[in-house]
Motif scaffolding. Structure first.
Motif, short mmCIF file in Angstrom:
data_model
loop_
_atom_site.label_atom_id
_atom_site.label_comp_id
_atom_site.label_asym_id
_atom_site.label_seq_id
_atom_site.Cartn_x
_atom_site.Cartn_y
_atom_site.Cartn_z
N SER A 26 48.28 -26.58 96.18
CA SER A 26 47.31 -25.72 95.55
C SER A 26 46.13 -25.56 96.64
O SER A 26 45.88 -26.62 97.47
CB SER A 26 46.64 -26.18 94.23
OG SER A 26 46.11 -27.53 94.31
N GLY A 27 45.27 -24.86 96.51
CA GLY A 27 44.11 -24.51 97.53
C GLY A 27 44.58 -23.84 99.02
O GLY A 27 45.62 -24.10 99.26
N GLN A 28 43.49 -23.38 99.35
CA GLN A 28 43.68 -23.01 100.88
C GLN A 28 43.49 -24.24 101.84
O GLN A 28 42.81 -24.99 101.68
CB GLN A 28 42.40 -21.93 101.06
CG GLN A 28 42.53 -21.27 102.30
CD GLN A 28 41.37 -20.22 102.43
OE1 GLN A 28 40.46 -20.24 101.70
NE2 GLN A 28 41.37 -19.32 103.58
N LYS A 29 44.25 -23.89 102.93
CA LYS A 29 44.59 -25.03 104.05
C LYS A 29 43.61 -24.19 105.17
O LYS A 29 44.12 -22.99 105.71
CB LYS A 29 45.72 -25.39 104.23
CG LYS A 29 46.36 -26.15 103.05
CD LYS A 29 47.60 -26.86 103.56
CE LYS A 29 48.80 -25.76 103.90
NZ LYS A 29 50.13 -26.41 103.88
N ASP A 59 49.53 -24.91 116.90
CA ASP A 59 50.88 -24.47 116.62
C ASP A 59 51.54 -25.47 115.76
O ASP A 59 52.72 -25.10 114.92
CB ASP A 59 51.56 -24.54 118.18
CG ASP A 59 51.02 -23.57 119.03
OD1 ASP A 59 50.36 -22.72 118.44
OD2 ASP A 59 51.30 -23.62 120.38
N THR A 60 51.22 -26.79 115.77
CA THR A 60 51.92 -27.85 114.74
C THR A 60 51.43 -27.34 113.36
O THR A 60 52.22 -27.45 112.45
CB THR A 60 51.52 -29.27 115.31
OG1 THR A 60 51.81 -29.47 116.77
CG2 THR A 60 52.10 -30.21 114.32
N LEU A 61 50.07 -26.98 113.14
CA LEU A 61 49.53 -26.66 111.91
C LEU A 61 50.34 -25.60 111.45
O LEU A 61 50.71 -25.40 110.07
CB LEU A 61 48.16 -26.76 111.99
CG LEU A 61 47.36 -27.89 112.16
CD1 LEU A 61 45.69 -27.44 112.13
CD2 LEU A 61 47.31 -28.91 110.94
N LYS A 64 54.74 -26.38 111.37
CA LYS A 64 54.96 -27.47 110.40
C LYS A 64 54.57 -27.77 109.35
O LYS A 64 55.09 -28.26 108.44
CB LYS A 64 54.82 -28.70 111.61
CG LYS A 64 55.47 -28.72 112.93
CD LYS A 64 56.97 -29.05 112.66
CE LYS A 64 57.68 -29.18 114.19
NZ LYS A 64 59.05 -28.97 114.34
N LEU A 65 53.29 -27.26 109.31
CA LEU A 65 52.49 -27.75 107.95
C LEU A 65 51.82 -26.43 107.43
O LEU A 65 51.20 -26.44 106.14
CB LEU A 65 51.02 -28.57 108.34
CG LEU A 65 51.45 -30.03 109.00
CD1 LEU A 65 50.27 -30.58 109.44
CD2 LEU A 65 52.33 -30.68 108.05
N ASP A 66 52.81 -25.39 107.52
CA ASP A 66 52.37 -24.21 106.86
C ASP A 66 51.05 -23.77 106.43
O ASP A 66 50.56 -23.08 105.68
CB ASP A 66 53.06 -24.49 105.32
CG ASP A 66 54.45 -24.44 105.28
OD1 ASP A 66 55.21 -23.95 106.34
OD2 ASP A 66 55.10 -25.34 104.74
N TYR A 67 49.91 -23.87 107.55
CA TYR A 67 48.87 -23.23 107.84
C TYR A 67 49.02 -21.80 107.88
O TYR A 67 49.95 -21.52 109.17
CB TYR A 67 47.89 -24.03 108.68
CG TYR A 67 47.17 -25.33 108.22
CD1 TYR A 67 45.81 -25.17 108.13
CD2 TYR A 67 47.94 -26.36 108.02
CE1 TYR A 67 45.19 -26.49 107.68
CE2 TYR A 67 47.38 -27.49 107.48
CZ TYR A 67 45.83 -27.49 107.31
OH TYR A 67 45.09 -28.64 107.04
N ASP A 68 48.49 -20.71 107.44
CA ASP A 68 48.13 -19.48 108.13
C ASP A 68 47.55 -19.39 109.32
O ASP A 68 46.43 -19.89 109.23
CB ASP A 68 47.46 -18.70 106.82
CG ASP A 68 47.69 -17.23 107.25
OD1 ASP A 68 47.65 -16.79 108.38
OD2 ASP A 68 48.09 -16.28 105.85
N GLU A 109 39.54 -27.64 95.86
CA GLU A 109 40.72 -27.85 95.93
C GLU A 109 41.15 -27.45 97.46
O GLU A 109 42.35 -27.52 97.64
CB GLU A 109 41.61 -27.04 95.01
CG GLU A 109 41.78 -25.79 94.86
CD GLU A 109 40.46 -24.86 94.39
OE1 GLU A 109 40.43 -23.63 94.12
OE2 GLU A 109 39.54 -25.62 93.60
N ASP A 110 40.57 -26.94 98.11
CA ASP A 110 40.71 -26.49 99.31
C ASP A 110 40.53 -27.74 100.49
O ASP A 110 40.19 -28.45 100.24
CB ASP A 110 39.81 -25.35 100.00
CG ASP A 110 39.89 -23.88 99.16
OD1 ASP A 110 41.10 -23.86 98.59
OD2 ASP A 110 39.00 -23.01 99.35
N THR A 111 41.27 -27.44 101.47
CA THR A 111 41.37 -28.26 102.34
C THR A 111 40.76 -28.16 104.00
O THR A 111 41.41 -26.83 104.63
CB THR A 111 42.88 -28.95 102.94
OG1 THR A 111 43.47 -29.49 101.54
CG2 THR A 111 42.99 -30.05 103.75
N LEU A 112 40.05 -28.84 104.58
CA LEU A 112 39.48 -28.36 105.74
C LEU A 112 39.80 -29.58 106.86
O LEU A 112 39.53 -30.37 106.55
CB LEU A 112 37.97 -28.24 105.76
CG LEU A 112 37.24 -27.89 107.16
CD1 LEU A 112 37.75 -26.72 107.79
CD2 LEU A 112 35.82 -27.98 107.05
#
Length: 142
Positions: A26-29, A59-61, A64-68, A109-112
């Motif tokens: 949940s939350g935006q990355k 590129d990794t984010l 590999k970690l599904d960041y938009d 709930e977002d991640t920075l």
């Protein structure tokens, strides 16, 4: 070991747990990644790979970690040139403005994720006859 070596080593050591950790769904990355090669406006020496480090981390984010990719803000001279946007240069003002704008819009709930590749300094001074630690700081391009 140089200061950049320590910063890079910390980033390399911190990355594997990030890749294997489960992140909340949940939350935006969102990520702000800063890479500084050109320190010609300062008394620090130029670097060769800091911008590449930041770009590789993006590129990794994304891969590999599904960041938009639209939510990963890359502040490097190369990115500023490619986008023809001076707001993407790794200056202190641009870093502060980008972070301030994002922090105002993020929900609890977002991640920075904040990544920095470049010089850092450890500031100490003599205070009342004793050496006082004044903190660790990232060095933007200016």
């Amino acid at each position: 070991m140089s200061r950049i070596g320590v910063v890079s080593l910390c980033a390399v050591l911190a990355l594997p747990p990030l890749l294997s950790a489960e992140l909340p769904k949940s939350g935006q990355k969102v990520a702000v990644l800063v890479g500084v090669n050109d320190y010609s406006k300062t008394k620090l020496r130029n670097l060769k790979c800091a911008e590449k480090d930041a770009t590789d981390l993006r590129d990794t984010l994304v891969n590999k970690l599904d960041y938009d990719k639209r939510d990963v803000y890359l502040l490097t001279e190369e990115e500023a040139f490619a986008l023809k946007k001076s707001s993407h240069q790794p200056t202190a003002e641009n870093i502060r403005r980008t972070l301030k704008g994002l922090l105002e819009d993020l929900a609890p709930e977002d991640t920075l994720f904040l990544g920095f590749s470049g010089h850092g300094v450890h500031v100490k001074e003599i205070d009342k006859g004793k050496l006082a630690d004044r903190g660790l700081y990232f060095c933007p391009s200016d």
